[in-house]
Write an enzyme that holds these catalytic residues in place. Sequence first.
Site, short mmCIF file in Angstrom:
data_model
loop_
_atom_site.label_atom_id
_atom_site.label_comp_id
_atom_site.label_asym_id
_atom_site.label_seq_id
_atom_site.Cartn_x
_atom_site.Cartn_y
_atom_site.Cartn_z
N ASP A 93 3.36 9.52 -0.68
CA ASP A 93 2.20 8.68 -0.32
C ASP A 93 2.04 7.59 -1.36
O ASP A 93 2.22 7.85 -2.57
CB ASP A 93 0.93 9.56 -0.31
N HIS B 14 0.82 -1.23 0.00
CA HIS B 14 0.00 0.00 0.00
C HIS B 14 0.85 1.26 0.00
O HIS B 14 0.33 2.35 -0.24
CB HIS B 14 -0.92 0.00 1.23
P1 ADP Z 1 -3.30 6.29 4.73
O1 ADP Z 1 -3.55 4.91 4.24
O2 ADP Z 1 -1.85 6.66 4.74
O3 ADP Z 1 -3.92 6.58 6.06
P2 ADP Z 1 -5.20 7.26 2.66
O4 ADP Z 1 -5.53 8.67 2.26
O5 ADP Z 1 -4.95 6.35 1.53
O6 ADP Z 1 -3.99 7.32 3.70
O7 ADP Z 1 -6.42 6.66 3.46
C1 ADP Z 1 -6.93 7.27 4.61
C2 ADP Z 1 -8.35 6.75 4.86
O8 ADP Z 1 -8.70 7.01 6.22
C3 ADP Z 1 -9.39 7.44 4.00
O9 ADP Z 1 -10.40 6.55 3.63
C4 ADP Z 1 -9.92 8.53 4.92
O10 ADP Z 1 -11.24 8.95 4.65
C5 ADP Z 1 -9.84 7.85 6.27
N1 ADP Z 1 -9.64 8.85 7.32
C6 ADP Z 1 -8.61 9.70 7.45
N2 ADP Z 1 -8.80 10.53 8.51
C7 ADP Z 1 -9.97 10.18 9.07
C8 ADP Z 1 -10.72 10.65 10.19
N3 ADP Z 1 -10.33 11.68 10.95
N4 ADP Z 1 -11.88 10.04 10.46
C9 ADP Z 1 -12.31 9.01 9.69
N5 ADP Z 1 -11.65 8.54 8.63
C10 ADP Z 1 -10.50 9.10 8.32
O1 F6P Z 2 -2.17 2.57 4.25
C1 F6P Z 2 -1.01 2.59 4.97
C2 F6P Z 2 -1.18 2.07 6.37
O2 F6P Z 2 0.06 1.84 6.94
C3 F6P Z 2 -1.96 0.81 6.51
O3 F6P Z 2 -1.19 -0.33 6.34
C4 F6P Z 2 -2.52 0.96 7.86
O4 F6P Z 2 -3.64 0.20 8.11
C5 F6P Z 2 -2.80 2.44 7.96
O5 F6P Z 2 -1.81 3.03 7.20
C6 F6P Z 2 -2.88 2.91 9.41
O6 F6P Z 2 -1.71 2.60 10.12
P1 F6P Z 2 -1.66 1.68 11.43
O7 F6P Z 2 -2.30 0.37 11.09
O8 F6P Z 2 -0.22 1.60 11.78
O9 F6P Z 2 -2.48 2.40 12.46
#
Ligand code: ADP
Ligand code: F6P
Length: 462
Positions: free
Chosen positions: A364, A156
């Site tokens: 990212d 990811h």
């Molecule tokens: P990462 O995997 O690094 O966290 P992404 O942008 O790919 O980043 O995915 C983040 C996911 O988590 C998205 O679906 C987003 O809507 C969700 N998310 C992020 N912040 C919040 C929050 N404060 N409350 C609920 N969902 C959240």
């Molecule tokens: O999408 C990247 C990622 O590291 C996922 O593998 C993971 O579920 C998410 O971010 C949140 O991180 P964590 O599981 O360490 O709270």
Amino acid sequence: MSRLVVVSNRVADLEKTTQSGGLAVALGDALRQSGGLWCGWDGNVVEDGADLKTTLKKKGRVTAATVPMTRRDYEEYYVGFSNQVLWPTCHYRLDLVKFENAYFDGYRRVNQRMADSIVELLLPDDIIWVHDYHLISLAAELRARGVKQRIGFFLHIPFPPPGILLAVPVHNWLVKSLFSFDVLGFQTGADVVNFQRFASEHGEGHVLSDGRVMAFGQTVTARAFPIGIDVGAFAAMARTPDAEQVIERLHRRLLARSHIIGVDRLDYTKGLPERMKAFRRLLELFPDKRRAVTLMQIAPPTREDVAAYTEIREELEGLSGSINGAYGNFDWTPVRYIHRNIKRETLAALFRGCQVGLVTPLRDGMNLVAKEYVAAQNEDDPGVLVLSRFAGAAEDLEEALIVNPYDIDDIAHALQQGLTMPLDERRSRHKALLERVRARDAKHWRESFLAALAPQTYGVFA
Ligand code: ADP
Ligand code: F6P
């Protein structure tokens, strides 16, 4: 029909709608549609020596098989090797890498234990899909236990260029481990190229004419499968009567005419301080934006046992406080900073109610928030997406305003452009973006990966 067995470090709570993190969100969507077994950590840390029993919990067509982690595993495998070695390395932050042999031992130990518990649950026709950097050696461990089923892996996060990965002392072990999988999925074409380069430059390998990669005496299929979202479901969430109320309250309660929104886990890769500085720069450069615009930054806590995450929190709180102190007024708070998870329905509504979606990670894998912002917009009067060139999503979402997240002035000017963009241009950019987000949605991601992994079962999508 074969059963799908998904393995990831974190298993989402299928009852909760506030989960953050791209992996939990995407896999929750994917498994709800196909059904299957989801194995991994239940999020609990127990004392060393405690009995690590697997708990099975069924919700609809998905069964979650979860185990807790001991304090030592948590420190060495999760906080240590996963989040202080692999995460910073893959996000090009070698300054934050903290390698210790004990971390590496812990990583191998947890992958071995995970393999032991999964073997017990497997059926002969299962198709196994492993996720993310916590479980790179899982296929090698499963193979060592006689597992013959097809095993795929999806990363990811970015796969770094060889020059960066070489800084991890066990780089060859890591990449060689990947060759025990049948199919490797990466977020972008750039990640695939980085993997191919490592294999050929350091594994005496080469790319075969059919695209497979040969190295360390083994062969693997390696392709890009950009992750997507469930567009219809997310768009619908942004249009409910409750969503209308959230949007109405947003506009009624806050004096400003326009709103910029950012939503990210509070991670140093997300470029949050730079984003706040860019907002401050916007207010400096364009005084007409004072009292007229707010920045709403929703940044829930994450990985708080890693020191770098505490530092970023302090920096962000300092920055939002100083911008509000310098520019705010009794009837206008420039920065609204919310440090917790929010219901996905509310997030969808906020995306729809905000004129600019600001997504500026320094690095990212993909970034699902960018896609969610696009999906949530009102097609007749859409907002503008400002997107970092270093998010995997930028490889596809060309019609966003693409910025350099390190360049504060560049972001500030893109914000001004987004806030003043004529309706026609907003509509045509949004139409093109929505088509792209729809074409590469969660279903497409899941089906195309599984078609590559198990052509006999899922081959129609190959
Ligand atoms: P990462 O995997 O690094 O966290 P992404 O942008 O790919 O980043 O995915 C983040 C996911 O988590 C998205 O679906 C987003 O809507 C969700 N998310 C992020 N912040 C919040 C929050 N404060 N409350 C609920 N969902 C959240
Ligand atoms: O999408 C990247 C990622 O590291 C996922 O593998 C993971 O579920 C998410 O971010 C949140 O991180 P964590 O599981 O360490 O709270």
